[in-house]
Motif scaffolding. Structure first.
Motif, mmCIF file in Angstrom:
data_model
loop_
_atom_site.group_PDB
_atom_site.id
_atom_site.type_symbol
_atom_site.label_atom_id
_atom_site.label_comp_id
_atom_site.label_asym_id
_atom_site.label_seq_id
_atom_site.Cartn_x
_atom_site.Cartn_y
_atom_site.Cartn_z
ATOM 1 N N ASP A 56 42.569 37.339 29.326
ATOM 2 C CA ASP A 56 43.526 38.021 30.587
ATOM 3 C C ASP A 56 42.259 37.820 31.588
ATOM 4 O O ASP A 56 41.131 37.453 31.541
ATOM 5 C CB ASP A 56 43.898 39.552 30.135
ATOM 6 N N SER A 57 42.664 38.398 32.743
ATOM 7 C CA SER A 57 41.993 38.324 33.949
ATOM 8 C C SER A 57 41.417 37.096 34.129
ATOM 9 O O SER A 57 40.109 36.808 34.879
ATOM 10 C CB SER A 57 40.710 39.426 33.892
ATOM 11 N N ARG A 198 42.393 37.254 39.948
ATOM 12 C CA ARG A 198 42.220 37.610 38.358
ATOM 13 C C ARG A 198 42.770 38.953 38.276
ATOM 14 O O ARG A 198 42.492 39.769 39.153
ATOM 15 C CB ARG A 198 40.890 37.539 37.888
ATOM 16 N N ASP A 200 44.535 42.018 35.067
ATOM 17 C CA ASP A 200 44.432 42.218 33.636
ATOM 18 C C ASP A 200 45.606 42.130 33.148
ATOM 19 O O ASP A 200 45.794 42.055 31.781
ATOM 20 C CB ASP A 200 43.803 43.448 33.516
#
Length: 220
Positions: A56-57, A198, A200
């Motif tokens: 993620d991110s 980005r 989460d």
């Protein structure tokens, strides 16, 4: 990777009330999103905590760079030509790439009709059942073509620009995430974000053009 047969998919945008049909050529798409372990391994790192969680991110540009790195690692020609933040797709490449929005929705639907390919609690992590956190890939029931987590758990980057006339270079996100309400976890829902941002609850899965010679399931 799962082989997907050619087909046709109708896309729609709730904001503009526009509908359009896309012919989809044969392609391959990963059965699960890219994990933390896969991301680290591709760039030569190891020992990643919670390696089974989706990575993620990750920005859209990060995802593009990963696709090229994975292609290079496996001896394939890169699918993208990068010049700083400018990205050009090389259509003749058989390397790893992001799915187009049409490919993503076609794969997600997997021949089904309606807003989802199954009962939401059985196929997706979302706000009502996620416990406020992301979950390892592949824990929920796949769609009829064997693809996990197409809805819920993590929004996924697609190649396409969302609406250049209004949002400039913003790229398409699909699928809904672990913090979203049930109405966001539908096949047709579109979200957008800047390619350098980005978040989460945003990840991605990879695709490749054409079909494998053998060893892959053919869906469609």
């Amino acid at each position: 990777m799962v082989d997907i047969a050619p087909g046709r998919v109708e896309l729609s945008d709730r904001r503009t009330e526009r509908r359009w049909t896309v012919e989809v050529a044969a392609y391959r798409i990963a059965s699960v999103p890219v994990t933390r372990e896969q991301y680290a391994r591709t760039f030569g790192a190891g020992g990643v905590p919670d390696g089974g969680l989706p990575f993620d991110s990750v920005s859209w540009l990060d995802a593009v760079r990963f696709c090229n790195a994975l292609s290079e690692r496996e001896g394939l020609a890169s699918a993208y030509r990068l010049d700083g933040t400018n990205v050009e797709r090389i259509d003749t490449s058989q390397g790893y790439r992001l799915p187009s929005e049409a490919e993503w929705e076609y794969a997600c639907r997997a021949g089904t009709e309606g807003p989802r390919y199954g009962e939401l609690d059985e196929i997706a992590w979302y706000r009502a059942n996620s416990g406020g956190r992301v979950h390892p890939v592949g824990e929920k029931r796949p769609n009829p073509w064997g693809l996990h987590d197409m809805l819920g758990n993590m929004w996924e980057w697609c190649w396409d620009i969302y609406d250049p006339a209004v949002y400039g270079e913003y790229r398409v996100l699909r699928g809904g995430g672990w913090f979203d309400e049930h109405w966001s976890c539908r096949v047709s829902v579109r979200r957008r974000s800047h390619p350098t941002l980005r978040l989460d609850d945003v990840g991605f899965r990879v695709a490749r053009s054409g079909r494998a010679d053998s060893g892959c399931e053919v869906a469609g």
